[in-house]
Scaffold this motif. Structure first.
Motif, short mmCIF file in Angstrom:
data_model
loop_
_atom_site.label_atom_id
_atom_site.label_comp_id
_atom_site.label_asym_id
_atom_site.label_seq_id
_atom_site.Cartn_x
_atom_site.Cartn_y
_atom_site.Cartn_z
N SER A 95 0.81 -1.22 0.00
CA SER A 95 0.00 0.00 0.00
C SER A 95 0.84 1.28 0.00
CB SER A 95 -0.96 0.00 1.20
OG SER A 95 -1.79 -1.13 1.19
N PRO A 96 1.66 1.53 -1.04
CA PRO A 96 2.46 2.75 -1.10
C PRO A 96 1.60 4.00 -1.27
CG PRO A 96 2.58 1.59 -3.19
CD PRO A 96 1.85 0.69 -2.24
N VAL A 97 1.99 5.08 -0.58
CA VAL A 97 1.29 6.36 -0.67
C VAL A 97 2.34 7.47 -0.84
CG1 VAL A 97 -0.27 7.98 0.48
CG2 VAL A 97 -0.52 5.53 0.87
N TRP A 98 2.21 8.28 -1.89
CA TRP A 98 3.17 9.33 -2.17
C TRP A 98 2.91 10.58 -1.32
CZ3 TRP A 98 7.09 8.89 -5.87
CH2 TRP A 98 6.99 7.82 -6.76
N THR A 99 3.99 11.27 -0.92
CA THR A 99 3.84 12.62 -0.40
C THR A 99 3.60 13.54 -1.60
OG1 THR A 99 6.25 12.93 -0.50
CG2 THR A 99 5.31 12.25 1.61
N SER A 100 3.03 14.73 -1.35
CA SER A 100 2.64 15.62 -2.44
C SER A 100 3.82 16.13 -3.25
CB SER A 100 1.85 16.81 -1.90
OG SER A 100 2.61 17.54 -0.96
N ASP A 101 5.03 16.15 -2.66
CA ASP A 101 6.20 16.59 -3.41
C ASP A 101 6.89 15.44 -4.13
OD1 ASP A 101 7.41 15.21 -1.34
OD2 ASP A 101 8.38 16.97 -0.45
N LEU A 140 -2.89 0.10 8.55
CA LEU A 140 -2.84 0.07 7.10
C LEU A 140 -2.98 1.47 6.51
CD1 LEU A 140 -5.14 -3.02 6.38
CD2 LEU A 140 -2.63 -2.98 6.47
N THR A 141 -2.21 1.75 5.45
CA THR A 141 -2.33 2.99 4.69
C THR A 141 -3.23 2.76 3.48
OG1 THR A 141 -0.31 2.38 3.50
CG2 THR A 141 -0.08 3.89 5.37
N TYR A 142 -3.69 3.87 2.89
CA TYR A 142 -4.59 3.80 1.74
C TYR A 142 -4.26 4.94 0.78
CZ TYR A 142 -7.46 0.72 4.66
OH TYR A 142 -7.90 -0.30 5.45
N PRO A 143 -4.67 4.84 -0.49
CA PRO A 143 -4.51 5.98 -1.40
C PRO A 143 -5.21 7.21 -0.81
CG PRO A 143 -5.16 4.02 -2.62
CD PRO A 143 -5.26 3.67 -1.16
N GLY A 144 -4.54 8.34 -0.80
CA GLY A 144 -5.12 9.55 -0.23
C GLY A 144 -4.85 9.71 1.24
N SER A 145 -4.00 8.85 1.83
CA SER A 145 -3.74 8.90 3.27
C SER A 145 -2.95 10.12 3.70
CB SER A 145 -2.99 7.64 3.72
OG SER A 145 -3.82 6.50 3.70
N LEU A 146 -2.25 10.78 2.74
CA LEU A 146 -1.44 11.95 3.05
C LEU A 146 -2.07 13.20 2.44
CD1 LEU A 146 2.09 10.42 2.46
CD2 LEU A 146 1.41 11.59 4.56
N PRO A 147 -2.22 14.29 3.22
CA PRO A 147 -2.73 15.56 2.70
C PRO A 147 -1.63 16.29 1.94
CG PRO A 147 -2.18 15.84 4.98
CD PRO A 147 -1.91 14.39 4.66
#
Length: 225
Positions: A95-101, A140-147
């Protein structure tokens, strides 16, 4: 029977998806699909691909890949056809989630005999992975987990009393001085099953799924609350 879809949209409106049933383990290819329904291969080489996530600039794809023994986070640059492995520790990384940068990727990792906890790592593979949480409960992380500001991570945590809760984890610092995770804070803690947290593009709202009404529905709350 449980079914799931593995897909992600780019800002240009293109869709990338994995065909086949959910559950992982099967060797499959990855395809583009445009708005007219036309699809072309993105990566034809078969693999056990799951949890696709576009980078903010739309040029890279984060995903987890299993080899039958372990699962790791990888980044795929399709223009150069380069696949780079990011994680090497833990038995299962997903479940990879990118930071906005686009500089970091958060994910869930499980060590042998332990529960899934939260980690993140630089998306270019430099440096070691940093542990963000430590708990005996599955996280668990999900898509959209980071603002957009990347300073808080929303996640779900198993709860013996309520099944699943939604929590947020503040993260302070920067790349130069280092990052320091804070203490997780409950965001939705009810008798319902609350999962799939996702921030709005401006970071002011958090959407999630809950069976509060007796069936799975989407709810939205202002953030931080």
């Amino acid at each position: 029977v449980y079914g799931g879809a593995q897909f992600s949209f780019s800002d240009a409106g293109n869709l990338v998806y994995v065909t086949g049933s959910s559950g992982g383990g099967q060797n499959i290819s990855i395809y583009w699909m445009d708005r007219e329904g036309k699809f072309t291969p993105l990566r034809e080489t078969p693999g056990a691909y799951n949890d696709l996530a576009f980078s903010p600039d739309g040029k890279r794809l984060a995903l987890d890949i299993g080899d039958g023994k372990r699962t790791d986070i990888w980044v795929y640059e399709w223009e150069r056809d380069i696949l780079t492995q990011l994680t090497f520790a833990g038995d299962t990384n997903r479940s990879p989630v990118w930071t906005s940068d686009g500089r970091r990727i958060a994910y869930s990792s499980q060590e042998k005999g332990g529960a899934f906890n939260l980690w993140w790592i630089r998306s270019d593979g430099a440096g070691d992975a940093q542990r963000l949480s430590e708990s005996m409960s599955r996280q668990l992380t999900y898509p959209g987990s980071l603002p957009p500001n990347g300073k808080v991570l929303a996640f779900t945590q198993a709860n013996p009393s309520t099944n699943w809760d939604i929590l947020t984890l503040p993260i302070e610092g920067d790349e130069k001085s280092g990052w320091k995770p804070g203490e997780p804070k409950p965001f939705v803690n009810s008798a319902s099953i609350d999962v799939w947290p996702a921030f709005s593009p401006d970071g002011r709202w958090l959407a999630y799924q809950s069976n509060e009404s007796g069936s799975g529905e989407v709810y939205v709350r202002p953030f931080p609350g």
